[in-house]
Design an enzyme around this catalytic site. Structure first.
Site, PDB file in Angstrom:
ATOM      1  CG  ASP A  93      -1.999  -1.097   1.120  1.00 51.90           C
ATOM      2  OD1 ASP A  93      -2.542  -1.277   0.017  1.00 51.90           O
ATOM      3  OD2 ASP A  93      -2.272  -1.759   2.142  1.00 51.90           O
ATOM      4  N   GLY A  94       2.109   1.181   0.407  1.00 51.03           N
ATOM      5  CA  GLY A  94       2.956   2.371   0.444  1.00 51.03           C
ATOM      6  C   GLY A  94       3.162   2.997  -0.923  1.00 51.03           C
TER       7      GLY A  94
END
Length: 381
Positions: A93-94
């Site tokens: 998700d980063g």
């Protein structure tokens, strides 16, 4: 740009996948790959799972392998992204967070946000990828989620997705997953030292944090979504519909309107979620849809417990996490757990402790405010 070829055998089950041929004049797909994400398998996922399907469909592609923090954000904010038909992220998700915020740094951000974004899980979190998969109704068990996503990407199958504008004293961020302060944020940030473990790092740090619970004094204000009808049973998730009209949220420096609810307490957890999953194994917000105009605000606070003992708080937090991981959705009905559907909220820490995160990314502790931007993004689904 650097392209990586595939020199290994095709997967056996590729033979049963019906793959459409891409038109000769079609734009390429841009892949953004973080080779250090999670257990460092993102490049292998591309080469072994994605590339064979691209080759068989004659799809053109370009690839960027990120080599530093904010590499993807800086690239997306300056490049001519109209040259690609989609931007596909292979990471956790980063990297999704970087891409979303790169779009909003552009002068043409309104048009740029219409760019089709795809996500293939390759990190330790993978909350958005799991939420997209969860939202699908396909029953084809002969294909993996990665293969299904690749085919949707080739076909440009898409759905609208809400984003959330997070306003802080140091500026704005744009979020697709979660905003919070307290237990889950502490686990997320403090588990970075165990990144080599992959997603198991969250389990290890959860046990360590349960042994030493922290409550944080804060003031939480929110605008509840009054038209949300809380179902009696988890089985009716898919029947929920909420109006998504635009609302006016005051600026961070302005006073809140009287219709906002204000709560001051000692909080174990404040966590706003707008996807069904916050990781591939954590089914946090069972009522969330990709585009519903809502955030679901989870809180656990001291005044919720008639008998305020440390063991009761620990037991509540542990049960909450175990039920989330079990995937039943029953955690939303637990005593001591509040789940509030909101359109906006403001969070004011009253002590200088703990971690605040946006999409799992650490931000400076301080007053913050969040509001929904309905259906502003397009996601491969």
């Amino acid at each position: 740009m650097q392209n990586f070829g595939f020199d290994g055998p095709l997967e056996d089950n590729c033979e049963i996948i019906v793959i459409p041929n891409a038109p000769l004049n079609e734009k390429p797909i841009l892949f953004l790959v973080n080779p250090k994400s999670g257990r460092e398998k993102a490049l292998s996922i591309f080469n072994r799972k994605v590339l064979p399907i691209l080759q068989r469909s004659n799809s053109k592609y370009d690839m960027i392998v990120t080599n530093r923090q904010n590499h993807a954000r800086d690239f997306i904010s300056t490049e001519d992204i109209k040259q690609w038909k989609a931007i596909v992220i292979i990471s956790g998700d980063g990297l999704v967070h970087e891409v979303i915020n790169g779009l909003f740094l552009r002068e043409d951000w309104q048009d740029a946000c219409k760019t089709l974004i795809g996500v293939i899980p390759g990190g330790s979190g993978n909350g958005l990828a799991k939420s997209i998969s969860f939202s699908q109704t396909e029953d084809d068990e002969t294909m993996t989620d990665i293969e299904k996503t690749t085919l949707r990407m080739i076909r440009c199958s898409s759905s609208p997705m809400d984003l959330v504008c997070v306003e802080m004293e140091q500026g704005k961020l744009y979020s697709f997953l979660s905003v919070g302060w307290g237990f889950l944020c502490d686990v997320d940030i403090e588990s970075e030292r165990f990144r080599w473990m992959g997603e198991f790092r969250f389990t290890v740090q959860t046990l360590l944090r349960l042994a030493n619970l922290r409550f944080y004094r804060g003031r939480l204000s929110y605008l509840e979504a009054e038209d949300f009808k809380h179902p009696n049973k988890v089985e009716v998730f898919e029947k929920l519909k909420v109006q998504t009209e635009k609302i006016e949220i005051p600026k961070l420096s302005e006073s809140l309107p009287p219709e906002w609810t204000v709560v001051e307490d000692d909080f174990l957890l404040i966590y706003a979620v707008y996807q069904s999953h916050i990781s591939s194994s954590m089914f946090c917000s069972p009522y969330s849809k990709l585009s519903d105009g809502l955030m679901f605000l989870f809180t656990i606070r001291k005044s919720a417990f008639p008998v305020r003992t440390s063991w009761r708080s620990r037991w509540t937090m542990l049960k909450f996490l175990l039920k989330m991981e079990a995937g039943s959705g029953e955690h939303v009905n637990m005593p001591g757990i509040e789940m509030i559907p909101v359109r906006g909220f403001r969070l004011e820490p009253l002590e200088d402790r703990g971690y605040m995160t946006v999409d799992g990314e650490l931000v400076k502790l301080g007053i913050m405010q969040a509001s929904v931007m309905p259906s502003v993004a397009r996601i491969v689904s």
